[in-house]
Structures are given as structure tokens and as C-alpha cells.
Design a protein around this motif. Structure first.
Motif, short mmCIF file in Angstrom:
data_model
loop_
_atom_site.label_atom_id
_atom_site.label_comp_id
_atom_site.label_asym_id
_atom_site.label_seq_id
_atom_site.Cartn_x
_atom_site.Cartn_y
_atom_site.Cartn_z
N GLN A 155 0.82 -1.21 0.00
CA GLN A 155 0.00 0.00 0.00
C GLN A 155 0.85 1.25 0.00
N ALA A 156 1.94 1.23 0.74
CA ALA A 156 2.83 2.39 0.78
C ALA A 156 3.51 2.60 -0.57
N GLN A 157 3.88 1.52 -1.24
CA GLN A 157 4.49 1.64 -2.57
C GLN A 157 3.51 2.29 -3.55
N TYR A 158 2.26 1.85 -3.49
CA TYR A 158 1.23 2.45 -4.35
C TYR A 158 1.04 3.93 -4.02
N GLU A 159 0.93 4.25 -2.74
CA GLU A 159 0.72 5.63 -2.33
C GLU A 159 1.89 6.51 -2.72
N LEU A 160 3.11 5.98 -2.60
CA LEU A 160 4.29 6.76 -3.00
C LEU A 160 4.27 7.02 -4.50
N GLY A 161 3.84 6.02 -5.27
CA GLY A 161 3.68 6.22 -6.71
C GLY A 161 2.72 7.36 -7.00
N LEU A 162 1.63 7.44 -6.25
CA LEU A 162 0.67 8.53 -6.45
C LEU A 162 1.28 9.88 -6.09
N TYR A 163 2.10 9.92 -5.04
CA TYR A 163 2.75 11.18 -4.68
C TYR A 163 3.59 11.69 -5.85
N TYR A 164 4.35 10.79 -6.46
CA TYR A 164 5.19 11.20 -7.59
C TYR A 164 4.34 11.54 -8.82
N LYS A 165 3.27 10.84 -9.01
CA LYS A 165 2.40 11.11 -10.17
C LYS A 165 1.71 12.46 -10.05
N LYS A 166 1.25 12.78 -8.82
CA LYS A 166 0.42 13.96 -8.62
C LYS A 166 1.17 15.19 -8.14
N ASP A 167 2.51 15.06 -7.96
CA ASP A 167 3.30 16.20 -7.50
C ASP A 167 2.85 16.64 -6.11
N GLU A 168 2.71 15.65 -5.21
CA GLU A 168 2.30 15.94 -3.84
C GLU A 168 3.41 15.50 -2.87
N VAL A 186 6.45 15.58 -3.08
CA VAL A 186 7.71 15.33 -3.80
C VAL A 186 7.60 16.00 -5.17
N GLU A 187 8.73 16.25 -5.79
CA GLU A 187 8.69 16.82 -7.14
C GLU A 187 8.13 15.79 -8.10
N GLN A 188 7.23 16.22 -8.95
CA GLN A 188 6.59 15.30 -9.90
C GLN A 188 7.64 14.59 -10.73
N ASP A 189 7.51 13.25 -10.80
CA ASP A 189 8.51 12.44 -11.48
C ASP A 189 7.83 11.17 -11.98
N ASP A 190 7.54 11.12 -13.28
CA ASP A 190 6.82 9.99 -13.86
C ASP A 190 7.60 8.68 -13.75
N ALA A 191 8.92 8.77 -13.89
CA ALA A 191 9.73 7.56 -13.82
C ALA A 191 9.68 6.97 -12.41
N GLU A 192 9.75 7.83 -11.39
CA GLU A 192 9.65 7.35 -10.01
C GLU A 192 8.27 6.79 -9.73
N ALA A 193 7.24 7.45 -10.26
CA ALA A 193 5.88 6.94 -10.08
C ALA A 193 5.76 5.54 -10.66
N ALA A 194 6.24 5.37 -11.89
CA ALA A 194 6.16 4.06 -12.53
C ALA A 194 6.96 3.01 -11.75
N LYS A 195 8.10 3.41 -11.21
CA LYS A 195 8.94 2.48 -10.44
C LYS A 195 8.19 1.93 -9.23
N TRP A 196 7.54 2.82 -8.50
CA TRP A 196 6.84 2.37 -7.29
C TRP A 196 5.55 1.64 -7.62
N PHE A 197 4.87 2.07 -8.69
CA PHE A 197 3.69 1.31 -9.13
C PHE A 197 4.10 -0.11 -9.51
N ARG A 198 5.24 -0.24 -10.18
CA ARG A 198 5.70 -1.56 -10.60
C ARG A 198 5.99 -2.46 -9.38
N MET A 199 6.64 -1.90 -8.38
CA MET A 199 6.95 -2.70 -7.18
C MET A 199 5.68 -3.27 -6.57
N ALA A 200 4.65 -2.43 -6.46
CA ALA A 200 3.40 -2.90 -5.87
C ALA A 200 2.65 -3.82 -6.82
#
Length: 230
Positions: A149-162, A164-178
Motif C-alpha cells: 500500500q505504501a508503494q502504491y501511495e508513493l507512486g501517487l505522490y510522484y504522479k500527482k506532485d504531492e 515530492v517533485e513530480q517524477d513519472d519515472a519514479e511513479a512508474a517504479k513504485w507502481f511496478r513494485m506494488a
């Protein structure tokens, strides 16, 4: 923050009975002597005795008193016990401020559930000023321990620029882990990343693969995109 049912379930795991062999009254007397001399394990055990009525009459106020002494001296289980109880007002007057205080104490000692609660408190502004940066920081600590759940939520933080600085690659990385651990929503998000080429190279095959995984578990938006685009 967890709902009340989830909190009560965790409390059952936190407030275990103390195993007492022989004369219970003598054992409690020994705990009292050690507890009054500052032994934090004895303080915690004495709190458990009062909580469950082992060798003494049940006394929730005495239980909270000894759990508090143990918690203030660094006992993680006591800190979790108090954090959860102050959150919902069980046996104590409800206080988000005190709930956060004890959540934070346990989190600083590396307790994963404590870190989860701290992240939630910062996100919702419960017991502490709302702060997305701190929420993301503590969510990352939990995500790095492999919690889905935390990996998914962190992906959303990176996706939505909340937080953390918006970073699509980081979002995809954490979404992939989950997603690789079977999380349906993360599978959907990762499918979208591949479909849109966001944070990863655009790849319809990968997009379809991950969207199908989500759709097979009932994700309606994944089903819709599959029907519309593939």
C-alpha cells in the motif's frame, strides 16, 4: 489513518497477555517492584497484568499508567498501545495530539505500523500540522520495507506532485513494485504508464498485460480501457 476496526485489530496484536508461571500474585509483586525501580519491560508487563486481570483486578487506569511509563522510556509495544488507544479514545480521552506523539516515538524506532500512522497523520493533519512533504517522507520509509500500500501511495505522490517533485519515472517504479506483488490498483496505474508512455517507454503490449491483470480482478476502469483501446 486506519479505520476503527483496523485499529482494534492491531490493538489485539499489541496487547498480548503476559505469561505468568506459578503464583500470579507473587509474579505481579515482582513486576511492581521492578517497575517502580524503572525496569521498562516490567512496567509494560505490569500494564498487561492490569489490562487483562492477571494476578490483579482489571484496572484500565492502572494499565494506562504503566504503559505510559514504559512508553516514555522507549518501550515500542507500549508506544503502539497508547498511540492506537488515543487515536480512537479507548480507555483514555481521545487525543490526536497524544496519538501522534506515541506513533512518532515508535516510528523513530523503526516500527513499520508506527511509520504508517505517522505518514497518515501528516497527510490528514491529525495531531500535527498537515504536511505532504513529511507524509511522503514517511510513506517512502514504509515503501522501502516492501509494503504494498505504501508503494502504491508513493507512486501517487510522484504522479500527482504531492510532497515530492513530480517524477513519472519514479511513479512508474513504485507502481511496478506494488503491481508485481499483486496490487490491483498499481497494476492499473502501471498499465496506464505504458499506454501513455509516462515514466516508461510507450509499449502497448506491456500496457495490455498490466491492464488485463487489473481487469481480471474486477477493476472497471482497466476493463473499459481494454475494451476501448485493445
Amino acid at each position: 489513518m486506519k479505520n476503527e476496526k483496523g485499529i482494534r485489530n492491531e490493538m489485539k496484536r499489541t496487547e498480548g497477555d503476559v505469561a505468568i508461571s506459578g503464583n500470579e500474585i507473587d509474579a505481579v509483586d515482582a513486576y511492581k517492584k521492578a517497575a517502580e525501580e524503572g525496569d521498562i519491560e516490567a512496567q509494560y508487563n505490569l500494564g498487561c497484568c492490569y489490562l487483562h486481570g492477571n494476578g490483579v483486578d482489571k484496572d484500565k487506569e492502572e494499565a494506562v499508567k504503566w504503559f505510559t511509563k514504559a512508553a516514555e522510556h522507549g518501550h515500542v509495544k507500549a508506544q503502539r498501545f497508547l498511540g492506537l488507544r488515543y487515536c480512537i479514545g479507548l480507555d483514555v480521552q481521545q487525543s490526536y495530539d497524544l496519538a501522534f506523539k506515541y506513533h512518532f516515538m515508535s516510528a523513530e524506532q523503526g516500527h513499520i505500523d508506527g511509520m504508517k500512522c505517522v505518514a497518515c497523520c501528516y497527510k490528514k493533519g491529525q495531531g500535527v500540522k498537515q504536511d505532504d512533504v513529511e507524509a511522503a517522507k514517511w510513506t517512502r520509509k514504509v515503501a522501502e520495507q516492501g509494503k504494498i500500500q505504501a508503494q502504491y501511495e508513493l507512486g501517487l505522490y510522484y504522479k500527482k506532485d504531492e510532497g515530492v517533485e513530480q517524477d513519472d519515472a519514479e511513479a512508474a517504479k513504485w507502481f511496478r513494485m506494488a503491481a508485481e506483488q499483486g496490487d490491483t490498483q498499481s497494476q492499473y496505474e502501471l498499465g496506464l504508464c505504458y499506454y501513455e508512455g509516462r515514466g516508461v517507454e510507450q509499449d502497448d503490449t506491456e500496457a495490455e498485460k498490466w491492464l488485463k491483470k487489473a481487469a481480471e480482478k474486477g477493476h472497471e476502469k482497466a476493463r473499459y480501457i481494454l475494451n476501448l483501446c485493445f
